[in-house]
Design an enzyme around this catalytic site. Structure first.
Site, PDB file in Angstrom:
ATOM      1  CG  ASP A  11      -0.222   0.029   2.553  1.00 22.02           C
ATOM      2  OD1 ASP A  11      -0.829   0.516   3.538  1.00 22.02           O
ATOM      3  OD2 ASP A  11       0.949  -0.397   2.617  1.00 22.02           O
ATOM      4  CG  ASP A  16       4.038   0.152   1.577  1.00 18.95           C
ATOM      5  OD1 ASP A  16       3.830   1.073   2.386  1.00 18.95           O
ATOM      6  OD2 ASP A  16       3.457  -0.949   1.633  1.00 18.95           O
ATOM      7  CG  ASN A  40       0.481   3.381   4.227  1.00 19.38           C
ATOM      8  OD1 ASN A  40       0.310   3.333   5.446  1.00 19.38           O
ATOM      9  ND2 ASN A  40       1.442   2.717   3.607  1.00 19.38           N
ATOM     10  CB  THR A 124       4.642  -4.180   2.838  1.00 21.14           C
ATOM     11  OG1 THR A 124       4.212  -3.627   1.572  1.00 21.14           O
ATOM     12  CG2 THR A 124       5.797  -5.132   2.622  1.00 21.14           C
ATOM     13  CG  PHE A 165      -1.785   1.126   9.502  1.00 23.99           C
ATOM     14  CD1 PHE A 165      -1.592   0.651   8.211  1.00 23.99           C
ATOM     15  CD2 PHE A 165      -2.749   2.093   9.718  1.00 23.99           C
ATOM     16  CE1 PHE A 165      -2.346   1.138   7.151  1.00 23.99           C
ATOM     17  CE2 PHE A 165      -3.514   2.593   8.664  1.00 23.99           C
ATOM     18  CZ  PHE A 165      -3.313   2.112   7.383  1.00 23.99           C
ATOM     19  CG  ASN A 166       0.554  -3.147   7.340  1.00 20.54           C
ATOM     20  OD1 ASN A 166       0.074  -2.119   6.842  1.00 20.54           O
ATOM     21  ND2 ASN A 166       1.822  -3.505   7.166  1.00 20.54           N
ATOM     22  CD  GLN A 227       7.105   7.268  11.343  1.00 21.52           C
ATOM     23  OE1 GLN A 227       7.046   7.123  12.559  1.00 21.52           O
ATOM     24  NE2 GLN A 227       6.532   6.422  10.505  1.00 21.52           N
ATOM     25  CG  HIS A 239       7.229   0.026   9.763  1.00 19.91           C
ATOM     26  ND1 HIS A 239       7.298  -0.290  11.098  1.00 19.91           N
ATOM     27  CD2 HIS A 239       6.748   1.299   9.716  1.00 19.91           C
ATOM     28  CE1 HIS A 239       6.868   0.729  11.828  1.00 19.91           C
ATOM     29  NE2 HIS A 239       6.539   1.707  11.024  1.00 19.91           N
ATOM     30  CG  ASP A 240       6.000  -1.617   4.585  1.00 20.73           C
ATOM     31  OD1 ASP A 240       5.257  -0.797   4.023  1.00 20.73           O
ATOM     32  OD2 ASP A 240       5.670  -2.240   5.621  1.00 20.73           O
TER      33      ASP A 240
HETATM   34  O1  RIB Z   1       2.601  -0.193  10.868  1.00 18.27           O
HETATM   35  C1  RIB Z   1       3.450   0.013   9.777  1.00 18.27           C
HETATM   36  C2  RIB Z   1       2.801  -0.406   8.494  1.00 18.27           C
HETATM   37  O2  RIB Z   1       1.651   0.392   8.246  1.00 18.27           O
HETATM   38  C3  RIB Z   1       3.704  -0.191   7.255  1.00 18.27           C
HETATM   39  O3  RIB Z   1       3.408  -1.171   6.303  1.00 18.27           O
HETATM   40  C4  RIB Z   1       3.289   1.162   6.747  1.00 18.27           C
HETATM   41  O4  RIB Z   1       3.488   1.294   5.338  1.00 18.27           O
HETATM   42  C5  RIB Z   1       1.818   1.144   7.042  1.00 18.27           C
HETATM   43  O5  RIB Z   1       1.179   0.456   5.976  1.00 18.27           O
HETATM   44 CA    CA Z   2       2.781  -0.534   4.029  1.00 22.59          CA
END
Ligand code: RIB
Ligand code: CA
Length: 310
Positions: A11, A16, A40, A124, A165-166, A227, A239-240
């Protein structure tokens, strides 16, 4: 050594984008295609972001549009971190690359079912596309090597105290995948919060001075501003790329096999990945969870990936 046949479901999204960059030209990875999901930002935005990234980086793979909303809950995008476009901070040239005309679910099923080798699915973003595909085409399971995802946390969340979140974006989809019987490897906040794209990391990658490093530094500078605004940190967790970096060099992380249940109870823990790290319940183990990351190796692999773009 045979290349890893991989589909990336994402996303984009700033982090990503770097996952796409790492998967797009690594000699160990045969990136078969990118499927896109709302997360996102809306699907329209994440879709065009994926196309723009592939065009800019000359990654010539199908980009297929997937789910525009979660299975059950309302869509909840994340402009605070990724901006109104979902990829604020970089101006792409005129877009000439088009979407593949297959819906993401059809691309996933068709590619997996016809492949001679088992396929690795990396997600991701919210897991909606993969969950739907598995429900519509269960025979896919016979030809999926593993699902390697960024998501979850065996500690605390980043959108609620309990949830990441994901997973929180589509808990029911994650529940389907985590209980599919497939080999699932979860790279959660527990390890991604250790790979912070601090200003000195951006400076390190800027020195590479190619088109990928320009993209990296411009995107990461905006990502860090956001952030910092939300979490008060100098560098956001990148993260991704971690699941992709793991496929490139599995020694980057330590994994532990646990029972993990996705909370879909609509309680205050809705969307939590309840990982039984200490095996209190003695239930069947269904997920390999990353508990440690070699941050030096991680950034070395990111740097190598950026350098590979001429
Ligand atoms: O929590 C982090 C995730 O949520 C990452 O994949 C970021 O891109 C958002 O999608
Ligand atoms: Ca993501």
């Amino acid at each position: 050594m045979r290349k890893i046949k991989m589909i990336l479901d994402c996303d984009p999204g700033h982090d990503d984008a770097i996952a796409i960059m790492m998967a797009g030209n690594n000699p160990k990875i045969d990136l078969l295609g990118i499927t896109v999901v709302a997360g996102n930002q809306t699907l329209e935005k994440t879709g065009y972001n994926a196309l723009n990234l592939c065009q800019y980086l000359n990654i010539d793979v199908p980009v297929c549009l997937g789910a525009s909303e979660p299975l059950i809950k309302e869509i909840q995008v994340c402009p605070d971190i990724h901006g109104e476009t979902g990829l604020d901070g970089f101006d792409f040239q005129e877009l000439t690359k088009n979407f593949d005309n297959r819906p993401a679910v059809h691309f996933l099923a068709e590619t997996v079912l016809k492949s001679e080798d088992k396929i690795t699915i990396v997600t991701t973003g919210p897991m909606t596309n993969l969950a739907i595909a598995l429900k519509l085409f269960p025979k896919m399971k016979d030809n999926i090597k593993e699902v390697v995802l960024m998501g979850g946390s065996y500690q605390n969340g980043n959108v609620t105290p309990a949830a990441e979140f994901n997973i929180y974006a589509d808990p029911e989809a994650a529940y389907i995948v985590f209980n599919s019987g497939l080999e699932v490897k979860m790279f959660g906040l527990d390890v991604t919060r250790r790979v912070l794209v601090l200003p000195e990391v951006i400076e390190r990658m800027e020195k590479i001075d190619n088109k990928a490093s320009v993209l990296f530094s411009k995107l990461m500078k905006v990502y860090n501003i956001n952030q910092n605004n939300v979490f008060g940190v100098a560098g956001g967790p990148l993260h991704d790329p971690l699941p992709v970096v793991y496929l490139i060099d599995p020694s980057v992380v330590d994994l532990t096999h646990v029972h993990c249940d996705i909370d879909i109870s609509h309680s205050s823990s809705y969307g939590r990945t309840n990982c039984d790290i200490f095996n209190y319940l003695k239930l069947p183990k269904n997920v390999h969870v990353a508990i440690k990351v070699d941050t030096e190796k991680y950034w070395d692999i990111i740097e190598e990936g950026i350098k590979r773009y001429t």
